[in-house]
Motif scaffolding. Structure first.
Motif, PDB file in Angstrom:
ATOM      1  N   ILE A  22       0.567  -0.881  -0.093  1.00 57.02           N
ATOM      2  CA  ILE A  22      -0.301   0.024  -0.023  1.00 57.02           C
ATOM      3  C   ILE A  22       0.824   1.290  -0.208  1.00 57.02           C
ATOM      4  N   MET A  23       2.184   0.941   0.825  1.00 60.61           N
ATOM      5  CA  MET A  23       2.661   2.350   0.984  1.00 60.61           C
ATOM      6  C   MET A  23       3.236   2.563  -0.639  1.00 60.61           C
ATOM      7  N   ASP A  24       3.700   1.322  -1.391  1.00 59.41           N
ATOM      8  CA  ASP A  24       4.136   1.706  -3.189  1.00 59.41           C
ATOM      9  C   ASP A  24       3.433   2.538  -3.886  1.00 59.41           C
ATOM     10  N   ILE A  25       2.053   2.625  -3.190  1.00 58.75           N
ATOM     11  CA  ILE A  25       0.722   3.401  -4.520  1.00 58.75           C
ATOM     12  C   ILE A  25       1.041   4.438  -3.526  1.00 58.75           C
ATOM     13  N   VAL A  26       0.968   4.483  -2.393  1.00 60.85           N
ATOM     14  CA  VAL A  26       1.307   6.237  -1.515  1.00 60.85           C
ATOM     15  C   VAL A  26       2.517   6.916  -2.062  1.00 60.85           C
ATOM     16  N   LYS A  27       3.481   6.143  -2.132  1.00 60.37           N
ATOM     17  CA  LYS A  27       4.294   7.487  -2.504  1.00 60.37           C
ATOM     18  C   LYS A  27       5.038   7.409  -4.550  1.00 60.37           C
ATOM     19  N   GLN A  28       4.114   6.207  -4.821  1.00 63.31           N
ATOM     20  CA  GLN A  28       3.905   6.539  -6.685  1.00 63.31           C
ATOM     21  C   GLN A  28       2.891   7.578  -6.551  1.00 63.31           C
ATOM     22  N   HIS A  29       2.314   8.119  -6.120  1.00 61.95           N
ATOM     23  CA  HIS A  29       1.222   8.702  -6.144  1.00 61.95           C
ATOM     24  C   HIS A  29       1.248  10.532  -5.187  1.00 61.95           C
ATOM     25  N   ASN A  36     -15.132  -4.366   8.825  1.00 65.44           N
ATOM     26  CA  ASN A  36     -15.344  -5.750   9.135  1.00 65.44           C
ATOM     27  C   ASN A  36     -15.864  -5.939  10.677  1.00 65.44           C
ATOM     28  N   GLY A  37     -15.056  -4.790  11.820  1.00 68.41           N
ATOM     29  CA  GLY A  37     -15.099  -4.950  13.006  1.00 68.41           C
ATOM     30  C   GLY A  37     -14.445  -5.857  13.436  1.00 68.41           C
ATOM     31  N   MET A  38     -13.657  -6.560  13.121  1.00 64.09           N
ATOM     32  CA  MET A  38     -12.289  -7.119  13.699  1.00 64.09           C
ATOM     33  C   MET A  38     -11.682  -5.819  14.194  1.00 64.09           C
ATOM     34  N   ALA A  39     -11.161  -6.849  15.040  1.00 63.12           N
ATOM     35  CA  ALA A  39      -9.865  -6.077  16.250  1.00 63.12           C
ATOM     36  C   ALA A  39      -8.613  -6.024  14.955  1.00 63.12           C
ATOM     37  N   LEU A  40      -8.153  -4.463  15.862  1.00 62.97           N
ATOM     38  CA  LEU A  40      -6.320  -4.741  14.077  1.00 62.97           C
ATOM     39  C   LEU A  40      -5.954  -5.681  15.101  1.00 62.97           C
ATOM     40  N   ASN A  41      -4.853  -6.569  14.204  1.00 66.33           N
ATOM     41  CA  ASN A  41      -3.625  -6.954  14.106  1.00 66.33           C
ATOM     42  C   ASN A  41      -2.427  -6.729  13.667  1.00 66.33           C
ATOM     43  N   TYR A  42      -2.638  -5.810  12.939  1.00 66.53           N
ATOM     44  CA  TYR A  42      -1.685  -5.706  12.339  1.00 66.53           C
ATOM     45  C   TYR A  42      -1.663  -3.894  12.391  1.00 66.53           C
ATOM     46  N   VAL A  43      -0.241  -3.438  13.078  1.00 68.87           N
ATOM     47  CA  VAL A  43      -0.021  -1.222  13.161  1.00 68.87           C
ATOM     48  C   VAL A  43       0.780  -1.353  12.887  1.00 68.87           C
ATOM     49  N   ASN A  44       1.501   0.221  12.437  1.00 61.88           N
ATOM     50  CA  ASN A  44       1.668   0.686  12.555  1.00 61.88           C
ATOM     51  C   ASN A  44       1.806   2.430  12.319  1.00 61.88           C
ATOM     52  N   TRP A  45       1.190   2.628  13.152  1.00 62.83           N
ATOM     53  CA  TRP A  45       1.273   4.436  13.537  1.00 62.83           C
ATOM     54  C   TRP A  45       1.753   4.986  13.662  1.00 62.83           C
ATOM     55  N   HIS A  46       1.666   6.437  13.080  1.00 63.09           N
ATOM     56  CA  HIS A  46       2.953   6.771  13.525  1.00 63.09           C
ATOM     57  C   HIS A  46       3.323   7.550  15.226  1.00 63.09           C
ATOM     58  N   LYS A  47       4.499   7.738  15.229  1.00 68.21           N
ATOM     59  CA  LYS A  47       4.337   8.284  16.648  1.00 68.21           C
ATOM     60  C   LYS A  47       4.031   9.268  17.447  1.00 68.21           C
ATOM     61  N   GLY A  86       4.747   4.717   5.914  1.00 72.75           N
ATOM     62  CA  GLY A  86       3.605   3.874   5.256  1.00 72.75           C
ATOM     63  C   GLY A  86       3.237   3.611   7.063  1.00 72.75           C
ATOM     64  N   THR A  87       3.526   4.951   7.651  1.00 70.60           N
ATOM     65  CA  THR A  87       3.241   5.013   9.210  1.00 70.60           C
ATOM     66  C   THR A  87       1.804   5.781   8.914  1.00 70.60           C
ATOM     67  N   TRP A  88       0.335   5.622  10.502  1.00 71.57           N
ATOM     68  CA  TRP A  88      -1.047   5.477  10.323  1.00 71.57           C
ATOM     69  C   TRP A  88      -1.338   7.078  10.941  1.00 71.57           C
ATOM     70  N   ASN A  89      -1.890   7.312  10.708  1.00 72.39           N
ATOM     71  CA  ASN A  89      -2.596   8.586  11.785  1.00 72.39           C
ATOM     72  C   ASN A  89      -3.924   8.566  11.652  1.00 72.39           C
ATOM     73  N   ASP A  90      -4.611   9.048  13.076  1.00 73.07           N
ATOM     74  CA  ASP A  90      -6.458   9.644  12.860  1.00 73.07           C
ATOM     75  C   ASP A  90      -6.343  10.872  11.908  1.00 73.07           C
ATOM     76  N   LYS A  91      -7.419  10.630  11.381  1.00 80.09           N
ATOM     77  CA  LYS A  91      -7.410  11.458  10.603  1.00 80.09           C
ATOM     78  C   LYS A  91      -9.511  11.115  10.489  1.00 80.09           C
TER      79      LYS A  91
END
Length: 126
Positions: free
Chosen positions: A52-59, A80-91, A109-114
């Motif tokens: 996903i990050m590759d696409i984000v970077k490309q654009h 779908n309501g399932m708990a996150l099994n992987y996270v990559n939050w920004h600091k 590739g890091t995440w931010n709530d928005k």
């Protein structure tokens, strides 16, 4: 309007990720992904996050992920309501204190709530 892919597909395991290059709010992104037979991309592993990050970077555009805040404030889940099994939050993220219910991916590739009404790149998972 069908998703025009133009060689912009990334594979990670059995999943494919693609973007039409459009920037829309979360609801519109979800709608266009579903119309194309997929859903908004939500990484469930480092490999998927990188695809996903590759696409984000490309654009060079931040993109919404298929992750939303659940009923319990501050608790993010897959669509779908399932708990996150992987996270990559920004600091220091997530820090929206319940007001930012969607999640975007930065170009590193890091995440931010928005908030969900911003225009972000649409990336779908198939």
């Amino acid at each position: 309007s069908v998703l025009a892919l133009n060689g912009k597909i990334r594979k990670a395991g059995e999943k494919m990720f693609a973007s039409n290059g459009n920037k829309t709010d979360f609801a519109s992104a979800l709608q266009s992904c579903e119309k194309a037979g997929g859903t908004i991309a939500a990484p469930k592993s480092e490999e998927e996050n990188k695809a996903i990050m590759d696409i984000v970077k490309q654009h060079n555009q931040y993109a919404y992920l298929g992750i939303r805040m659940g009923e319990i404030s501050g608790q993010f889940k897959y669509l779908n309501g399932m708990a996150l099994n992987y996270v990559n939050w920004h600091k220091h993220e997530p820090n929206g204190k319940g007001k930012e219910k969607c999640v975007e991916m930065y170009t590193d590739g890091t995440w931010n709530d928005k908030k969900c009404n911003m225009n972000r790149l649409t990336i779908c998972k198939f």
